[in-house]
Design a protein around this motif. Sequence first.
Motif: not given
Length: 271
Positions: A109-113
Motif C-alpha cells: 500500500x505504501x508504494x501506491x498511496x
Amino acid sequence: MAKILVVTSGKGGVGKTTSSAAIGTGLALRGHKTVIVDFDVGLRNLDLIMGCERRVVYDFVNVIQGDATLTQALIKDKRLENLYVLAASQTRDKDALTLEGVGKVIDELAQNFEFVICDSPAGIEKGAHLAMYFADEAIVVTNPEVSSVRDSDRMLGLLASKSRRAENGDEPIKEHLLLTRYNPERVVKGEMLGVEDVEEILSIRLLGVIPESQAVLKASNQGVPVILDDQSDAGQAYSDAVDRLLGKEVNHRFLDVKKQGFLQRLFGGRE
Ligand SMILES: Nc1ncnc2c1ncn2[C@@H]1O[C@H](COP(=O)(O)OP(=O)(O)O)[C@@H](O)[C@H]1O
Ligand SMILES: [Mg+2]
C-alpha cells in the motif's frame, strides 16, 4: 514516501472508526491519495461508516491469505477520486492477521498511496498491536474521561516500545492527541475533564477537539463520513484537524460553551 498513520486508543467506542473515516476522507479531499484499512477483524465497521458495505467482495484477510490481490480487494470511494477502503474480514478467527502478512500488505500500500490510515481495534491486544506496529504517526483518540485518558497513556507506552520504529531504533512514532466527544457544558459542570487537563496528563501535541455532536450519528447512519457535512460542528472540527495534520496552524474551535441567544434561552436550545 507514504505516511502510515494509525488511529488508536486504549478503550473501545471512543471514536476511532469515525475519526479514521473523517480524516482519511479529509486527506483525499485535499488531493492526497489515501487508503483506510480496517483492522477490526470480526466487526467491519469502517465500510458501514464509509457507505461501501455492499461493495465488499474481498477483504484484508483474503489478501493476506492469497485469495485475492490488493487491486481486487481495494474499494474505490464513489465520491472522491483519491480515496480507497480495505475492509476487515468478518471471520471470527482473530489470528487471521499475522505480523508478516500485515507487513507485506502495508508495504505494498505504501508504494501506491500517500497516506495509509490504519483503523485500530480496541484494546491492547494483538489486533491493536498489528495496527500500530508499522506506523510512522499515531492519532491517539481519547474521550475526556479518566478511564479513557488512562488507557491512552498506556497506549503511548506501547507506541514507544512495541513498534517497528522502536524495535529498529528509528525516530519514534510521532504522536497526536485527538480529543473526541467533547462536551463543554459537561466540562463546566465538572463531569468531564477539560482539554488542558487531558493535554497535561498525556503531554502530546493536540491535533484536534471534536465536539459531541448529533451530526456524527446522522452521518454514520447515512454512510457519509461526517467531514463531508461541512455545516456540522464535528465536520468542521475534523476539517481543522486534517489541516493541522498537514502542518497548517489552525486555531482550535468548539472548546467553550455555546452562547445561547435570547430566544434559545427562553425556549431551550437545540444541539
Ligand atoms: N463526536 C461524536 N459525537 C457523538 N457521537 C460520537 C462522536 N464520535 C463518535 N461517536 C459515536 O460513538 C460510537 C463509537 O464510535 P466509533 O467511531 O465506532 O468508535 P471506535 O472505533 O473507537 O470503537 C458510535 O456510535 C459513534 O457514532
Ligand atoms: Mg472502530
